[in-house]
Design a protein around this motif. Structure first.
Motif, PDB file in Angstrom:
ATOM      1  N   LEU A   1    -118.182 -52.115  63.487  1.00  0.00           N
ATOM      2  CA  LEU A   1    -119.494 -52.376  64.080  1.00  0.00           C
ATOM      3  C   LEU A   1    -119.525 -51.902  65.528  1.00  0.00           C
ATOM      4  O   LEU A   1    -120.508 -51.313  65.976  1.00  0.00           O
ATOM      5  CB  LEU A   1    -119.837 -53.867  63.993  1.00  0.00           C
ATOM      6  N   ALA A   2    -118.456 -52.129  66.258  1.00  0.00           N
ATOM      7  CA  ALA A   2    -118.399 -51.707  67.656  1.00  0.00           C
ATOM      8  C   ALA A   2    -118.473 -50.185  67.780  1.00  0.00           C
ATOM      9  O   ALA A   2    -119.167 -49.663  68.664  1.00  0.00           O
ATOM     10  CB  ALA A   2    -117.124 -52.226  68.314  1.00  0.00           C
ATOM     11  N   ILE A   3    -117.803 -49.469  66.900  1.00  0.00           N
ATOM     12  CA  ILE A   3    -117.851 -48.005  66.929  1.00  0.00           C
ATOM     13  C   ILE A   3    -119.270 -47.524  66.669  1.00  0.00           C
ATOM     14  O   ILE A   3    -119.811 -46.687  67.405  1.00  0.00           O
ATOM     15  CB  ILE A   3    -116.860 -47.405  65.908  1.00  0.00           C
ATOM     16  N   ASP A   4    -119.908 -48.058  65.628  1.00  0.00           N
ATOM     17  CA  ASP A   4    -121.281 -47.661  65.317  1.00  0.00           C
ATOM     18  C   ASP A   4    -122.237 -48.045  66.440  1.00  0.00           C
ATOM     19  O   ASP A   4    -123.105 -47.266  66.836  1.00  0.00           O
ATOM     20  CB  ASP A   4    -121.743 -48.307  64.009  1.00  0.00           C
ATOM     21  N   PHE A   5    -122.081 -49.261  66.964  1.00  0.00           N
ATOM     22  CA  PHE A   5    -122.949 -49.743  68.035  1.00  0.00           C
ATOM     23  C   PHE A   5    -122.835 -48.858  69.268  1.00  0.00           C
ATOM     24  O   PHE A   5    -123.844 -48.445  69.850  1.00  0.00           O
ATOM     25  CB  PHE A   5    -122.589 -51.189  68.380  1.00  0.00           C
ATOM     26  N   LEU A   6    -121.612 -48.538  69.680  1.00  0.00           N
ATOM     27  CA  LEU A   6    -121.428 -47.727  70.878  1.00  0.00           C
ATOM     28  C   LEU A   6    -121.966 -46.309  70.693  1.00  0.00           C
ATOM     29  O   LEU A   6    -122.555 -45.738  71.623  1.00  0.00           O
ATOM     30  CB  LEU A   6    -119.955 -47.699  71.280  1.00  0.00           C
ATOM     31  N   CYS A   7    -121.799 -45.743  69.518  1.00  0.00           N
ATOM     32  CA  CYS A   7    -122.335 -44.401  69.261  1.00  0.00           C
ATOM     33  C   CYS A   7    -123.861 -44.396  69.321  1.00  0.00           C
ATOM     34  O   CYS A   7    -124.465 -43.528  69.963  1.00  0.00           O
ATOM     35  CB  CYS A   7    -121.873 -43.888  67.901  1.00  0.00           C
TER      36      CYS A   7
END
Length: 177
Positions: free
Chosen positions: A20-26
């Motif tokens: 989720l953090a990877i998707d959110f940051l992107c």
């Protein structure tokens, strides 16, 4: 005989949080180029593209789930969920992360709102994912339960978490020498 969905390996909440953090940051990074007024509509559109349409076309994997070897599947059949189920799931999660974007943007660019009060916008996201920590058997968050989905491990992906563990272990060995 156990049902098919009962044999699928569930993903720990920490790995799910990493994806989720990877998707959110992107999505947040890309939407930040839209400017102050257009950032929220851009964030919503990008969130739907990355977390609904891309997942539907990419066998249940978003960029973050691909990086950490997991995918979202229908709880009943073990297949990629329908677009409607993905849209329900990501509407809840997207609204929670949108509140996080607004709160962080207000911390960065003070607009007269009390900065400490803005941090309360994180509470819906924490409440949503807290269910996954409490559900030992299925590890479903609120958005998973509502949409009838589960997140399972897969062999298809980049294995970023395993590669990072290996790098940390090598670093520790070199430091000990």
């Amino acid at each position: 005989m156990p049902r098919y969905r009962d044999r699928l390996p569930r993903v720990p909440p920490g790995r799910r949080g990493g994806a989720l953090a990877i998707d959110f940051l992107c999505v947040w990074f890309l939407s930040s180029f839209a400017g102050a007024f257009w950032q929220i509509p851009a964030y919503v559109c990008l969130w739907l593209v990355v977390r609904v349409f891309w997942v539907f076309r990419n066998q249940g994997q978003s960029l973050g789930r691909w990086a950490l070897d997991m995918k979202v599947v229908n709880e009943r059949y073990g297949r990629v969920p329908s677009l409607l189920a993905l849209a329900k799931r990501e509407a809840i999660l997207g609204a929670c992360t949108l509140l996080l974007v607004v709160s962080v943007n207000n911390l960065i660019r003070p607009t007269g709102v009390l900065n400490g009060v803005v941090l309360l916008a994180v509470i819906p996201l924490l409440a949503d994912v807290a269910l996954a920590f409490g559900d030992v058997e299925k590890r479903q968050a609120f958005h998973d339960r509502l949409a009838g989905t589960i997140v399972v491990q897969t062999r298809r992906g980049y294995s970023l978490d395993l590669k990072l563990k290996r790098l940390v272990a090598q670093f520790r060995q070199r430091v000990r020498r």
